[in-house]
Design an enzyme around this catalytic site. Structure first.
Site, mmCIF file in Angstrom:
data_model
loop_
_atom_site.group_PDB
_atom_site.id
_atom_site.type_symbol
_atom_site.label_atom_id
_atom_site.label_comp_id
_atom_site.label_asym_id
_atom_site.label_seq_id
_atom_site.Cartn_x
_atom_site.Cartn_y
_atom_site.Cartn_z
ATOM 1 N N GLY A 541 0.831 -1.194 0.000
ATOM 2 C CA GLY A 541 0.000 0.000 0.000
ATOM 3 C C GLY A 541 0.864 1.241 0.000
ATOM 4 N N GLY A 543 0.993 5.134 1.785
ATOM 5 C CA GLY A 543 0.446 5.974 2.834
ATOM 6 C C GLY A 543 1.075 7.343 2.860
ATOM 7 N N GLY A 546 4.847 7.057 3.015
ATOM 8 C CA GLY A 546 5.454 6.516 1.809
ATOM 9 C C GLY A 546 4.872 5.151 1.485
ATOM 10 N N VAL A 548 4.667 0.965 1.419
ATOM 11 C CA VAL A 548 4.913 -0.159 2.319
ATOM 12 C C VAL A 548 4.993 -1.439 1.494
ATOM 13 C CG1 VAL A 548 4.133 -1.422 4.347
ATOM 14 C CG2 VAL A 548 3.656 1.024 4.147
ATOM 15 N N ASP A 658 -3.465 8.403 19.024
ATOM 16 C CA ASP A 658 -4.084 8.129 17.728
ATOM 17 C C ASP A 658 -4.692 6.728 17.703
ATOM 18 O OD1 ASP A 658 -4.874 9.041 15.250
ATOM 19 O OD2 ASP A 658 -3.086 8.310 14.222
#
Length: 886
Positions: A541, A543, A546, A548, A658
């Site tokens: 993926g 994000g 950057g 992954v 978070d």
């Protein structure tokens, strides 16, 4: 609003006339729009060579033997012992040192002057930079008091800094006096450079300017001194002094001040729109480059109604501030009144209810600015000034949108002529270890005191190669403005919400703790080998940090490799925090950081591979089969254990900040692990109840008490976790802007349904008939308590964990006894009195950009990239599923 020229001392003020009258005045004022030519322009390099030029091509002269130096008996000149890679040669590599009062005297024409003082806190003649504590005065004004350049730059992660002031000179002499602190015998004063540039009275007001949130007026006249603390080119690149309008001002990119992932979009003029100053208007108010770029909320009206475009600025308490906003419509489709109308909020107060740039300027392509005064009361030494823009929907305008082109913030001197604020407090170092506490609060707090005393010793410098690469990259980007936003070292983020003072041309090198003894350091060659040279076939993926990749190390061990993108808005700070936190924590329910790589200008993090991805991708918007109720509960218990360990099991309390379903990962055995520690914060010490800090988190999960008071506690994580519990019950996003207003926030809607005794009506249809009523009652009661509006009413994570484990026992007992479950028939759960909460009263339609709002915002995901975006998550980190990150 003021219009003036360099030839005429005439000023015409805006008295909030009708639109037509204002436009006629703007067009009738016939003075040529030309750049200002200063009558005074002095660039003094203290202790420097006779003639030198800075990186902007400006010529500097030495103060050695200068007529501006009244006496040389109580001062000396010296060169800096070292030159950090980011520090320019001129004027920072030489300084004049004072051990007693010392005055520079500049013969200048009367009028207003920009005074800029340059500081590089290095060792000069063997002096300790930390002993450079001094005050600076000019006439009746105290510009700096007990100022410690070393402490200030260290706290703000700068290498050097500039202090800029606007002073009126009535008698053709500008005196500047440096006074070492009297509190220590070894204190001294120093300065590297002094710049003086005359400027017209462009910041004078007529007394009709209203203090935001009050009915009183405010007058800025020639008896007023100002300190520039922020000057931003919103939506554009940095503007150097030589590209200003003759006033030698530095304008900076605003991207590091935007508070949240809701960054809006940047715009440039349509081909059919020419941006130009109106006939007669002076061009030196701001350079044309400021007005030819802007930041808007974006093209989606429904999304724009559900968030604020928000900036935050760290400022000193107890002062009034002049806030100047610059506007210019550059769209060919916005050329009439009431096509784009928006509200402007400052510190939760309405500054402008119905801002209409066309109404102010008369046409698109015409620059205009507005002035506001904001009073910041006394309190903590530094506070945050919030600026929010939100569509004014009552106008029924054509576009539900807002724009801003530029911004300036000036501190206004107090009644005693003081402009000096306190030195910012040093940044705390997060300190944790892998040891378990005894469970005693007294023991934990005792460890916290010991840990705090030795905290500073854990920091080390990043390798020199990283520094050189990042600085070289930042310099390359400055030479090529087309590159857009970049990945800069942390010290270049002095203008971020975490900074505490002005940033003009400040740059610097990045330093970090690097716990190489606690996690593995990979070479870049090893990383490339593990990912088959970053084979896109292994991509999991993309994000905010950057890409992954899935990888293999040590002959087959599966890992997730997160490679930083140099153009990422995230990056440096989260890279550092993630390493510092996770390298010192080991727990079954925390994701494990295996190692990192920081060579060849690369930043790479290596984690355990989580085979089943995030909790969220098994709840909604997924092709995966729905999770059984019991498995959902077991996952929540695992996450609660991880959070409980963070709050109580390490040397210091660690607040995650978070907590959300995309930060709860699942391994091959469906064991839940809390991940993503980029926003984590070390908790309060023994004698404090909270940590005062900038608000960060994610939309929909953020503690409203933390949001209101900027006081972080472990109960903020409890609130977020309560939202997670509602997500597993209801299988819907924490925020869904496509729903009716009252249902946008899951936490608010669930509380509302609880009060109406209809919480069972909004649970995941898949769970109907599958949850034991007593288990549902216990989980729902726990979730309701967690999202209490007041933190003290929320249970600690230990109690939350106990309740969920008890709920699991209730479910298992009911399953063993056989029979179906009919929770849809359960109407009332007879909650205890302390769990019978009133609604939070957090109106997402007109409050800040946590959901919508007034004048504050939350560093969370943009609603534009919220869970309603339809994206398909991959199986690793929360940033992968939500590219905007936080």
């Amino acid at each position: 609003m003021i219009f003036s020229t360099n030839h005429i001392s005439m000023r015409i003020h805006s008295y909030r006339w009708p639109v037509s009258a204002f436009s006629l005045l703007l067009l009738a004022f016939v003075i040529s729009a030309v750049d200002y030519e200063p009558t005074e322009k002095i660039f003094l390099s203290c202790g420097g060579p006779p003639d030198s030029a800075d990186s902007d091509g400006r010529k500097w002269t030495s103060d050695i033997g200068s007529k501006f130096v009244l006496s040389s008996t109580n001062s000396l000149t010296a060169s800096a012992a070292i030159q950090k890679p980011s520090v320019p040669q001129v004027p920072y590599m030489s300084a004049r040192i004072f051990h007693s009062d010392f005055t520079y005297s500049f013969p200048v024409a009367s009028g207003r002057m920009f005074l800029r003082l340059y500081f590089y806190p290095a060792s000069y003649n063997g002096l300790d930079a930390s002993h450079g504590v001094f005050s600076v005065t000019s006439g009746p004004y105290t510009l700096l008091k007990n100022f410690n350049a070393s402490q200030t730059t260290e706290a703000l992660n700068y290498d050097y800094m500039i202090k800029e002031f606007s002073l009126n000179v009535p008698f053709e002499w500008l005196n500047i006096t440096f006074t070492p602190s009297q509190n220590a015998s070894n204190s001294y004063a120093f300065v590297n450079g002094i710049e003086i540039v005359s400027h017209p009275d462009i910041y004078i007001t007529d007394g009709t300017e209203t203090v935001v949130g009050q009915s009183t007026g405010f007058n800025i006249d020639n008896s007023t001194a100002l300190e520039n603390v922020y000057r931003l080119n919103v939506g554009g690149n940095d503007i150097s002094p030589s590209h200003d309008t003759g006033l030698q001002r530095s304008w900076h990119d605003d991207s590091n001040y935007i508070f949240s992932a809701a960054r809006g979009v940047t715009e440039v003029p349509d081909p059919n729109v020419t941006v130009s100053y109106p006939s007669g208007s002076p061009s030196y108010i701001a350079p044309l480059d400021v007005y030819t770029t802007l930041r808007s909320m974006g093209p989606n009206a429904s999304v724009n109604q559900n968030y604020n475009l928000t900036w935050t600025f760290n400022i000193d308490s107890g002062f009034s501030y002049l806030v100047r906003l610059h506007f210019c419509e550059v769209s060919d489709h916005v050329n009439k009144v009431n096509q784009r109308v928006f509200s402007i909020f400052m510190n939760n107060r309405t500054a402008e209810k119905e801002a209409d740039v066309i109404g102010w300027a008369g046409s698109n392509g015409v620059p205009v600015h507005r002035d506001y005064v904001v009073f910041v009361p006394t309190g903590p030494p530094q506070q945050y000034l919030w600026l929010d823009l939100h569509p004014y929907t009552l106008s029924k305008s054509q576009r539900y949108d807002a724009i801003l082109n530029g911004l300036e913030i000036f501190k206004i001197n107090g009644t005693n002529g003081n402009l000096a604020g306190p030195n910012p407090a040093p940044l705390p170092q997060p300190l944790v270890d892998t040891g378990q506490s005894s469970g005693s609060n007294q023991s934990k707090n005792h460890k916290a005191i010991i840990g705090g005393a030795v905290g500073g010793g854990l920091a080390t410098l990043l390798v020199a190669g990283l520094i050189v690469c990042v600085v070289s990259y930042s310099q390359m980007r400055k030479k090529d403005p087309s590159t857009g936003d970049g990945w800069l070292p942390l010290s270049l983020y002095g203008n971020s919400p975490s900074s505490g003072s002005a940033k003009t041309t400040t740059t610097g090198s990045y330093s970090s703790s690097r716990p190489s003894n606690l996690c593995r350091h990979f070479s870049f060659a090893e990383i490339k080998d593990a990912t088959n040279d970053f084979d896109e076939a292994l991509l999991l993926g993309v994000g905010g940090f950057g890409k992954v990749y899935r990888g293999e190390i040590d002959s087959g061990a599966k890992v997730a490799i997160k490679r930083g993108n140099p153009l990422s808005e995230q990056g440096m700070h989260e890279f550092q925090t993630e390493i510092e936190m996770l390298s010192k924590l080991r727990h079954r329910h925390l994701v494990s950081l295996i190692g990192y790589c920081e060579e060849n200008c690369e930043m790479v993090l290596v984690y355990d591979y989580m085979a089943y991805g995030t909790l969220r991708e098994h709840l909604y918007k997924t092709q995966n089969p729905p999770l059984p109720w019991k498995q959902r509960l077991e996952i929540c218990i695992g996450a609660a254990r991880g959070l409980h360990y963070l709050h109580t099991g390490a040397k210091h309390t660690i607040i995650h900040r978070d907590v959300k379903t995309t930060n709860i990962l699942l391994d091959e055995n469906w064991v839940a692990k809390v991940s993503d520690f980029g926003l984590s914060k070390t908790g309060p010490s023994l004698d404090h109840t909270h940590v005062s800090t900038v608000v960060k988190g994610s939309f929909g999960y953020l503690d409203p008490e933390y949001f209101r008071r900027q006081q972080l506690t472990d109960k903020s994580d409890v609130y977020s976790y309560g939202v997670v519990l509602f997500e597993i019950l209801c299988a819907r996003p924490a925020l869904n802007p496509t729903l009716p207003k009252e249902q946008v926030s899951l936490a608010e809607w669930a509380l509302h349904c609880h009060k109406k005794e209809m919480l069972d009506k909004i649970i995941d249809p898949y769970l109907k008939g599958k949850i034991a009523p007593e288990c549902f009652k216990k989980v729902a009661e726990t979730a309701v308590k967690c999202v209490s509006d007041v933190g003290s009413d929320r249970p600690p994570m230990g109690d939350v964990l106990w309740n969920l484990e008890f709920a699991l026992q209730l479910q298992e007992s009911a399953e063993e006894s056989g029979g179906g479950f009919g929770i849809e028939d359960v109407k009332s759960f007879e909650f205890t009195k302390d769990s019978d909460l009133s609604p939070m009263g957090f109106d997402y339609s007109n409050s800040c950009s946590v959901g919508q709002g007034s004048s504050t915002s939350i560093e969370g995901r943009s609603l534009a990239s919220q869970d309603s975006d339809g994206s398909t998550p991959s199986a690793v980190f929360s940033q992968i599923m939500n590219p905007e990150g936080r």
